[in-house]
Design an enzyme around this catalytic site. Structure first.
Site, PDB file in Angstrom:
ATOM      1  N   GLY A 135      33.335  32.680  51.376  1.00 25.11           N
ATOM      2  CA  GLY A 135      34.428  33.252  50.583  1.00 25.11           C
ATOM      3  C   GLY A 135      35.400  32.167  50.178  1.00 25.11           C
ATOM      4  N   LEU A 136      36.621  32.561  49.855  1.00 21.26           N
ATOM      5  CA  LEU A 136      37.581  31.573  49.365  1.00 21.26           C
ATOM      6  C   LEU A 136      37.850  30.482  50.392  1.00 21.26           C
ATOM      7  CD1 LEU A 136      40.171  33.726  47.386  1.00 21.26           C
ATOM      8  CD2 LEU A 136      38.377  32.234  46.508  1.00 21.26           C
ATOM      9  N   ALA A 137      38.036  30.862  51.650  1.00 17.66           N
ATOM     10  CA  ALA A 137      38.303  29.849  52.673  1.00 17.66           C
ATOM     11  C   ALA A 137      37.087  28.958  52.878  1.00 17.66           C
ATOM     12  CB  ALA A 137      38.713  30.510  53.990  1.00 17.66           C
ATOM     13  N   GLY A 138      35.900  29.562  53.007  1.00 21.03           N
ATOM     14  CA  GLY A 138      34.692  28.795  53.284  1.00 21.03           C
ATOM     15  C   GLY A 138      34.274  27.908  52.126  1.00 21.03           C
ATOM     16  N   ARG A 180      53.338  47.059  52.358  1.00 22.55           N
ATOM     17  CA  ARG A 180      52.238  48.001  52.479  1.00 22.55           C
ATOM     18  C   ARG A 180      52.372  48.937  53.669  1.00 22.55           C
ATOM     19  NH1 ARG A 180      47.220  43.948  50.777  1.00 22.55           N
ATOM     20  NH2 ARG A 180      47.765  43.915  48.571  1.00 22.55           N
ATOM     21  N   HIS A 207      42.443  48.066  55.200  1.00 21.42           N
ATOM     22  CA  HIS A 207      42.181  47.047  54.191  1.00 21.42           C
ATOM     23  C   HIS A 207      41.969  45.659  54.793  1.00 21.42           C
ATOM     24  CE1 HIS A 207      42.295  44.925  50.444  1.00 21.42           C
ATOM     25  NE2 HIS A 207      43.468  44.375  50.657  1.00 21.42           N
ATOM     26  N   ARG A 213      50.565  42.018  56.350  1.00 21.32           N
ATOM     27  CA  ARG A 213      50.433  41.033  55.275  1.00 21.32           C
ATOM     28  C   ARG A 213      51.048  41.542  53.991  1.00 21.32           C
ATOM     29  NH1 ARG A 213      47.110  40.308  51.097  1.00 21.32           N
ATOM     30  NH2 ARG A 213      45.456  41.742  51.736  1.00 21.32           N
ATOM     31  N   GLU A 236      41.021  34.873  56.795  1.00 19.36           N
ATOM     32  CA  GLU A 236      41.213  36.121  57.534  1.00 19.36           C
ATOM     33  C   GLU A 236      40.556  36.079  58.905  1.00 19.36           C
ATOM     34  OE1 GLU A 236      40.880  40.982  56.791  1.00 19.36           O
ATOM     35  OE2 GLU A 236      39.937  39.597  55.365  1.00 19.36           O
TER      36      GLU A 236
END
Length: 659
Positions: free
Chosen positions: A43-46, A331, A423, A457, A447
């Site tokens: 994902g974005l981090a990886g 949220r 979520h 968050r 995450e």
């Protein structure tokens, strides 16, 4: 007793990261070529971490269970990514983003990490623009911003309602460039089954080829877990069905502490549950709260069509209760308020477990602006509304289309019905300032770590954290560890530790296959999800949590007695994959309830019914619970609690107020 060392640098808050980068040990380019790094998750981090580390010269292996790294769940993010660029000239700053994040997380996050996140946020946008990410722009060419919950400034950059997809394609492009150059070896359709520890350090992983079922051994000088969150413990969540906890759970059972497992984010704007047939829930981006107004009828059990309910018979309850922030409260606050209205009998729709998200005011407001731009004098109301719908379609069109496809109702003409759903998870592996877990050489990003978000968050901060960790944090911090590893030669994978780990994985797989009971994996997952949602979801209490812990123990015993997994280990077997993940979810669910039970306070998304203000807000206990709860695995079944005190030197602690 183990002492948690967060390794926060000395000095003033605003200088910590700058000083750290200037003094951290480095690895010279020739040595980088001899160091191997494993990245789990794309994902974005990886993807951002793998691409950046490979660009620096390290040898990188990336593992993802999807058929392509660009199928990672980051692709599902809709609304935007925060950055303190102050393009709107509305008073934003690095400090304000830092403050909003700490306050939004109900003062349960680490100051130094959050400030660093705010500090590097501006670099993320420049990086992504350079990669070609098509952020929305104003007429003059400047990048556009919109508002998200918990803030009073516009700092959210976006690409329509598909921001995650566009950001992931940017990171994926950078990753594929390194794959093409031979610096990254990509292992798609591979799932990490265990981490390998040698002499107290993480030295690799056991992975399973999901197509052939073959177990593989992979060495790494360091391992980065970028495997996302664990919201699917609730079965119904906004996460993709494949999203799971297994990578970080295996690490937890090998000695990595688990931080704040009970901190779960409930998203207020999801399409309500429609029946037992559902396997997941669909998110309607928080960006819709920019222009949409949330309301319920003033009368209980009002079954009239929403368009037939006049303005003076509607309760815009967020605007009424929180006038300063209105529909853009955080949220957790918006979710509890929706639950309170529905529980009180004011819910709408067939289930009465929904509220309206109405765009009629936005259509009218944008329509008048558009009419002025087109020099239309005294247009009728329908013309104004149609012009407004065109503007909204340009900003949010794919979200409106998605809602119509799922519900059969056209939100351009009928208000959306929404209700809170699971979520994001703020809990995850405990990490220090370097993003290293309590196991040397094992890191957690995005995450997968206990994060920078405290107990709640803020919207549009997940993408920010994932890319911050991958592009701008780990490339520096991993050097501090690897600079001491340059003499470590690659360890052959026939080492006894690799053999033992593979043997344990193989035995567990056979154990699952050999049960040969009568119930499917989904049967147990659904039952676990109901226990978790009812007793450890939007609201928790002591009695319910104790009951849940007992029920989960019974469920685990039944799982290993009556589970049926068809097929074999040496083939493509999705049911076997799910069985392993649900086995981990069951154990995680128990830890989440234990964590929620021990935290005798309410904070952010952790709402203990015994601890609330007279008007139903979360009531913190800063004297006794201002710490990160870091849990250590204990084979006897009773996890050991360690505490990292949270010290605030730059922020005044206060009861959260959005009124």
């Amino acid at each position: 007793m183990y002492t948690l060392d967060s390794k926060i640098p000395e000095g003033p808050l605003e200088q910590k990261w700058t000083k750290y980068r200037s003094t951290v040990p480095l690895v010279n380019p020739a040595n980088k070529r001899n160091l191997e790094i494993i990245v789990v998750g794309s994902g974005l981090a990886g993807s951002s971490a793998a691409a950046t580390l490979a660009e620096l010269g390290y040898k990188v292996k990336v593992f993802c269970f999807q058929d392509s790294p660009r199928r990672a769940h980051s692709i599902a993010a809709q609304g935007g990514i925060n950055a303190a660029k102050n393009y709107q000239n509305d008073g934003d700053s690095v400090y304000r983003l830092f403050y909003d994040t700490i306050k939004g997380g109900d003062y349960r996050a680490r100051e130094a990490n959050v400030y660093r996140l705010a500090e590097v946020s501006t670099q993320i946008i420049d990086q992504c623009v350079a990669q070609g990410v098509p952020f929305a722009r104003e007429y003059g060419g400047m990048l556009s911003n919109r508002s998200f919950g918990g803030t009073q400034v516009q700092r959210t950059f976006y690409a329509a309602g598909q921001t995650g997809q566009q950001l992931l394609l940017g990171a994926y492009s950078a990753l594929q460039r390194q794959v093409g150059m031979g610096n990254v070896k990509m292992y798609a359709r591979h799932e990490m089954m265990d981490v390998v520890i040698i002499d107290g350090k993480c030295r690799g992983i056991i992975a399973r080829d999901l197509v052939t079922g073959k177990l593989e051994r992979h060495f790494g000088h360091a391992v980065l877990l970028c495997s996302g969150g664990y919201g699917n413990v609730f079965y119904l969540s906004t996460n993709a069905m494949g999203s799971n906890v297994s990578a970080i759970w295996k690490a937890y059972k090998k000695g990595a502490f688990f931080g704040n497992p009970c901190f779960t984010q409930i998203h207020p704007t999801c399409i309500p549950v429609s029946g037992d047939h559902q396997s997941k829930l669909t998110l309607m981006s928080e960006s819709l709260r920019n222009d949409g107004r949330i309301w319920v009828p003033l009368k209980k059990d009002d079954n009239r069509h929403p368009n037939d309910i006049p303005e003076d018979e509607r309760d815009y309850y967020l605007e009424r209760r929180y006038p300063a922030f209105g529909n853009l409260v955080p949220r957790d606050v918006a979710s509890r308020a929706a639950k309170e209205r529905c529980d009180a009998g004011y819910g709408v729709g067939a289930s009465k477990m929904a509220v309206y998200l109405d765009y009629s005011s936005a259509f009218e407001r944008y329509g008048k602006i558009e009419a002025n731009k087109r020099n239309l004098h005294n247009p009728d109301k329908e013309t104004i509304l149609n012009l407004g719908r065109e503007v909204v379609k340009e900003k949010y069109g794919n979200l409106f289309d998605m809602y119509k496809q799922i519900t059969g109702e056209d939100p351009y003409y009928v208000p959306m019905r929404i209700y809170p759903a699971v979520h994001y998870t703020m809990g995850g592996l405990w990490v220090d300032y370097n993003l290293m877990t309590t196991v040397p050489g094992l890191y957690a990003l995005g995450e997968a770590n206990f994060s920078d978000h405290g107990a709640n968050r803020l919207g549009a901060s997940a993408l920010m954290q994932g890319l911050a960790d991958g592009y701008f944090v780990i490339p520096y911090t991993i050097g501090a560890y690897l600079s001491t590893e340059i003499r470590t030669k690659p360890i052959p994978t026939d080492h006894p530790a690799f053999a033992d780990a593979e043997n344990n994985v193989s035995n567990h797989i056979q154990k699952l296959l050999n049960i040969k009971g009568t119930k499917s994996v989904d049967h147990f997952h659904k039952r676990l999800g109901k226990i978790m949602w009812d007793k450890c979801g939007m609201a928790r209490n002591e009695q319910g949590l104790k009951w849940a812990i007992d029920e989960i123990k019974k469920l685990k015993e039944e799982f290993y007695r009556d589970l049926r997994v068809p097929g074999t280990a040496n083939e493509l077997n999705p049911e076997l994959e799910k069985a392993g993940r649900v086995a981990d979810f069951i154990e995680l669910g128990e830890l989440m309830c234990i964590d929620a039970l021990h935290r005798n306070e309410s904070c952010g998304g952790h709402f203990r019914e015994e601890y609330q203000t007279p008007d139903g807000e979360a009531l913190r206990d800063d004297e006794n619970f201002m710490y990160v709860a870091a849990w250590q695995y204990n084979p006897d079944g009773n996890p050991i609690l360690h505490k990292e005190p949270l010290i605030y030197e730059n922020i005044k602690i206060a009861q959260r107020s959005y009124k």
